[in-house]
Design a protein around this motif. Sequence first.
Motif, short mmCIF file in Angstrom:
data_model
loop_
_atom_site.label_atom_id
_atom_site.label_comp_id
_atom_site.label_asym_id
_atom_site.label_seq_id
_atom_site.Cartn_x
_atom_site.Cartn_y
_atom_site.Cartn_z
N GLU A 9 0.08 -10.28 -4.62
CA GLU A 9 -0.55 -9.87 -3.36
C GLU A 9 0.39 -8.99 -2.55
OE1 GLU A 9 -2.29 -12.92 -0.95
OE2 GLU A 9 -2.88 -11.49 0.60
N GLN A 10 1.68 -9.38 -2.57
CA GLN A 10 2.64 -8.59 -1.81
C GLN A 10 2.73 -7.16 -2.36
OE1 GLN A 10 6.25 -10.73 -0.89
NE2 GLN A 10 7.36 -8.81 -0.58
N ILE A 11 2.68 -7.05 -3.68
CA ILE A 11 2.71 -5.72 -4.29
C ILE A 11 1.45 -4.95 -3.90
CG2 ILE A 11 2.61 -4.49 -6.49
CD1 ILE A 11 4.45 -6.73 -7.60
N TYR A 12 0.33 -5.66 -3.92
CA TYR A 12 -0.94 -5.02 -3.52
C TYR A 12 -0.84 -4.50 -2.09
CZ TYR A 12 -5.66 -4.56 -1.75
OH TYR A 12 -6.78 -4.08 -1.14
N ARG A 13 -0.33 -5.36 -1.19
CA ARG A 13 -0.24 -4.97 0.22
C ARG A 13 0.67 -3.78 0.43
NH1 ARG A 13 -4.47 -7.41 2.78
NH2 ARG A 13 -4.58 -9.61 2.22
N THR A 14 1.69 -3.69 -0.42
CA THR A 14 2.63 -2.58 -0.29
C THR A 14 1.95 -1.25 -0.60
OG1 THR A 14 4.27 -4.11 -1.12
CG2 THR A 14 4.94 -1.82 -0.95
N HIS A 15 1.04 -1.26 -1.56
CA HIS A 15 0.49 0.02 -2.02
C HIS A 15 -0.95 0.27 -1.60
CE1 HIS A 15 4.06 0.57 -4.34
NE2 HIS A 15 3.90 -0.58 -4.96
N SER A 16 -1.64 -0.75 -1.07
CA SER A 16 -3.08 -0.59 -0.88
C SER A 16 -3.44 0.55 0.06
CB SER A 16 -3.71 -1.90 -0.42
OG SER A 16 -3.03 -2.38 0.71
N SER A 17 -2.72 0.68 1.19
CA SER A 17 -3.19 1.71 2.11
C SER A 17 -2.90 3.11 1.57
CB SER A 17 -2.62 1.49 3.51
OG SER A 17 -1.24 1.62 3.49
N ALA A 18 -1.76 3.30 0.89
CA ALA A 18 -1.46 4.60 0.30
C ALA A 18 -2.51 4.96 -0.76
CB ALA A 18 -0.07 4.60 -0.31
N LEU A 19 -2.87 3.96 -1.56
CA LEU A 19 -3.85 4.20 -2.62
C LEU A 19 -5.23 4.51 -2.05
CD1 LEU A 19 -3.08 1.58 -5.36
CD2 LEU A 19 -3.26 4.04 -5.68
N LEU A 20 -5.61 3.75 -1.02
CA LEU A 20 -6.91 4.00 -0.40
C LEU A 20 -6.95 5.42 0.17
CD1 LEU A 20 -8.08 0.89 1.66
CD2 LEU A 20 -9.47 2.26 0.13
N GLY A 21 -5.88 5.79 0.85
CA GLY A 21 -5.81 7.13 1.43
C GLY A 21 -5.89 8.20 0.35
N TYR A 22 -5.14 7.99 -0.72
CA TYR A 22 -5.13 8.95 -1.82
C TYR A 22 -6.52 9.03 -2.48
CZ TYR A 22 -3.81 10.99 -6.35
OH TYR A 22 -3.73 11.76 -7.47
N GLY A 23 -7.11 7.85 -2.74
CA GLY A 23 -8.41 7.80 -3.40
C GLY A 23 -9.49 8.47 -2.56
N LYS A 24 -9.44 8.25 -1.25
CA LYS A 24 -10.49 8.82 -0.40
C LYS A 24 -10.39 10.34 -0.31
CE LYS A 24 -11.37 4.77 2.43
NZ LYS A 24 -11.15 4.16 3.75
N ARG A 25 -9.21 10.86 -0.62
CA ARG A 25 -9.08 12.32 -0.67
C ARG A 25 -9.64 12.86 -1.98
NH1 ARG A 25 -7.17 15.46 3.10
NH2 ARG A 25 -5.94 14.48 4.73
N LEU A 26 -9.65 12.00 -2.98
CA LEU A 26 -10.14 12.45 -4.29
C LEU A 26 -11.65 12.34 -4.39
CD1 LEU A 26 -7.55 10.88 -6.75
CD2 LEU A 26 -7.78 13.27 -6.15
N THR B 113 2.64 12.33 6.41
CA THR B 113 2.45 10.94 6.82
C THR B 113 1.29 10.84 7.82
OG1 THR B 113 4.80 10.59 6.55
CG2 THR B 113 3.61 8.91 7.78
N ARG B 114 1.25 11.81 8.75
CA ARG B 114 0.14 11.81 9.71
C ARG B 114 -1.18 12.09 9.02
NH1 ARG B 114 1.92 13.91 15.06
NH2 ARG B 114 0.14 15.31 14.86
N LEU B 115 -1.12 13.04 8.06
CA LEU B 115 -2.35 13.40 7.34
C LEU B 115 -2.89 12.24 6.53
CD1 LEU B 115 -1.88 16.94 5.82
CD2 LEU B 115 -3.69 16.16 7.33
N ALA B 116 -1.99 11.41 6.05
CA ALA B 116 -2.42 10.31 5.18
C ALA B 116 -3.35 9.36 5.91
CB ALA B 116 -1.20 9.56 4.66
N GLY B 117 -3.34 9.48 7.23
CA GLY B 117 -4.31 8.70 8.01
C GLY B 117 -3.83 7.29 8.26
N THR B 118 -4.67 6.53 8.94
CA THR B 118 -4.29 5.18 9.33
C THR B 118 -4.80 4.18 8.30
OG1 THR B 118 -6.26 5.19 10.66
CG2 THR B 118 -4.19 5.60 11.80
N ALA B 119 -4.12 3.07 8.26
CA ALA B 119 -4.52 2.03 7.32
C ALA B 119 -5.79 1.35 7.82
CB ALA B 119 -3.39 1.01 7.19
N ASN B 120 -6.49 0.72 6.91
CA ASN B 120 -7.70 0.00 7.28
C ASN B 120 -7.58 -1.43 6.75
OD1 ASN B 120 -10.24 -1.08 7.50
ND2 ASN B 120 -11.27 0.85 7.04
N PRO B 121 -6.91 -2.30 7.53
CA PRO B 121 -6.58 -3.65 7.03
C PRO B 121 -7.81 -4.43 6.57
CG PRO B 121 -5.44 -3.20 9.07
CD PRO B 121 -6.39 -2.07 8.88
#
Lengths: 206, 377
Positions: free
Chosen positions: A34-51, B61-69
Amino acid sequence: MLNDWYYFLANLSTYHNESVLWDAFRQGDIEAFEQIYRTHSSALLGYGKRLSTDHDLVKDAIQDVFIEIWKRRENLRDLHTIKFYLFRVLRNRLTNLQQKALTVSTEEAPIDEELLLTPSIELILTEEETLTDQQHRLQRAIEALPNRQREAIMLAFFHNFSNDEIARIMGINHQSVINNLNRAFAALRVSLTDFSLILCMLLNYF
Amino acid sequence: MKEKNYRREDFVADSYFRQWVKSPDEASSKYWQLFLDQHPEQGETVRQATDLVHKLSEVTTRLAGTANPAEEDAIWQAIHQQIVQNQEEPHSPEPVARPVWGRFRWVAAASVAVVAGLSWWLLYPDTAPSQQTLTHQSATSTPPQLVEKVNTTQQPVFVVLTDGSSVILQKNSRLTYDKTLSGNRREVTLDGEAYFDVAKDSHKPFIVYANDLVTKVLGTSFNVRAYSGAKDVVVTVRSGRVSVFPQADITRAPEQLTSDKLTGMVLSPNEQAVYSRTDARLVQTKPNETSDAKALAFQPVNADYQAVPVREVFKDIERSYGLPVVFSNQAVGNCRLTADLREGTLAQKLDIICATVEANWDIQATQIVVSGRGCHP
């Protein structure tokens, strides 16, 4: 507000040492996972939503990708490999799941300088007054880049991947990564120069 | 970077430059300092390039947007649920959180692994409880996931454990272990013959239970021959040091298993311990070239390769471990490897080789299959 959330997460983390986290994960500790997931989840979501514009598809793909790394954890080498692997598999998966929904263009589009200059002078002027003017210009210029160039820039500067990793994530060769980056730099330089010239002229005029 | 007169963009496009700017370490600092010393005229360009890397990092970093917990949480719940379901299916149909049941299953299964097909146990019933006490002590709070590998083929089979330890299981042999290798020691049970290449972990001894002989190591390679029908259990060491104990000694002084010291009979490379099960005697000998040929054939690959085609490296592996290596793409064999393979287990060495030449490896039946894009000859 965002920072608060990260501090909250950091305090929640059980494993403060990377190698301990890594061992626990390899031994099947879900908390470590879970900790690994939390570390990468927001970066991955951001990346995926751009794709892909289909955000539900992105969420499904991320779920599949994490299930996959859980199953294959014995074959993974280190934490950095996980990050690389996550990005690469997510991109593949999204490409396969919905080729057409991808906003990624298949051709390397020519640099569109017209597009970079579209924001109105008024908008530029108001933004110039703020302290982060240059950041805003750069940000808008990056937004206006062709998809592949922007993706390469994001992977290189935000996600901190090497050119070789970017090549493998994007499924292109090493030289294409460098070409994409260079085209992007050229486009960014044009926009920056143009904007500052306009600004200089306007400032001199008044 | 060799030529002179780079543009600012050339630096920014270089991964190693970016890495140095964003997270410098000793090696990169040394490298770029040396570059600046040799090319003082590039100083200003490097300064501008550094500045650009910082700017691009801030802006992206700004472009990457905000997290969505909330969204991230929802995805995690789905992942978690799926993992728990998958984990429960293969080993127990019952719901989770049954550590007590898990413990008894482990004891039962461990005993079965040794007892199966072993009428010998029936003749000496007093030794049976010792096995039980032992495994009972080793049980931990996490329910073990017992895995059993049985080699029914005529060829050796390669098994990789969670910790990277590599086991080559000979025909008609069975290896039983807790998949997660959790707890304060790594324990496996062997019936038959196997060669062990154990990953170094001085805090977690690796212990092989084979009939009545217990072999403990901290990281090394050795062969154990313990067929249930045979009178003797034979341990042959190929590298490092191991200690062996009769099961009865362990029952008397179980702390020997957890200590990070090697007690009991300590063996060095090319030494052998033979345990006679009929008179419970442990003798140290030298391996015999005929009867121990299989054990002696294992010669951990331990070369420091310098630009050697991978094809050759894999030939060495085939020879040393008796496992065939197959390329799914012949061009992989052309890639050249420069790597120090003196340390580590077979699985760890395969990882290093494949990472270096951008290939993947996999175990398919009795073969190691290597795939990848490959290189030009």
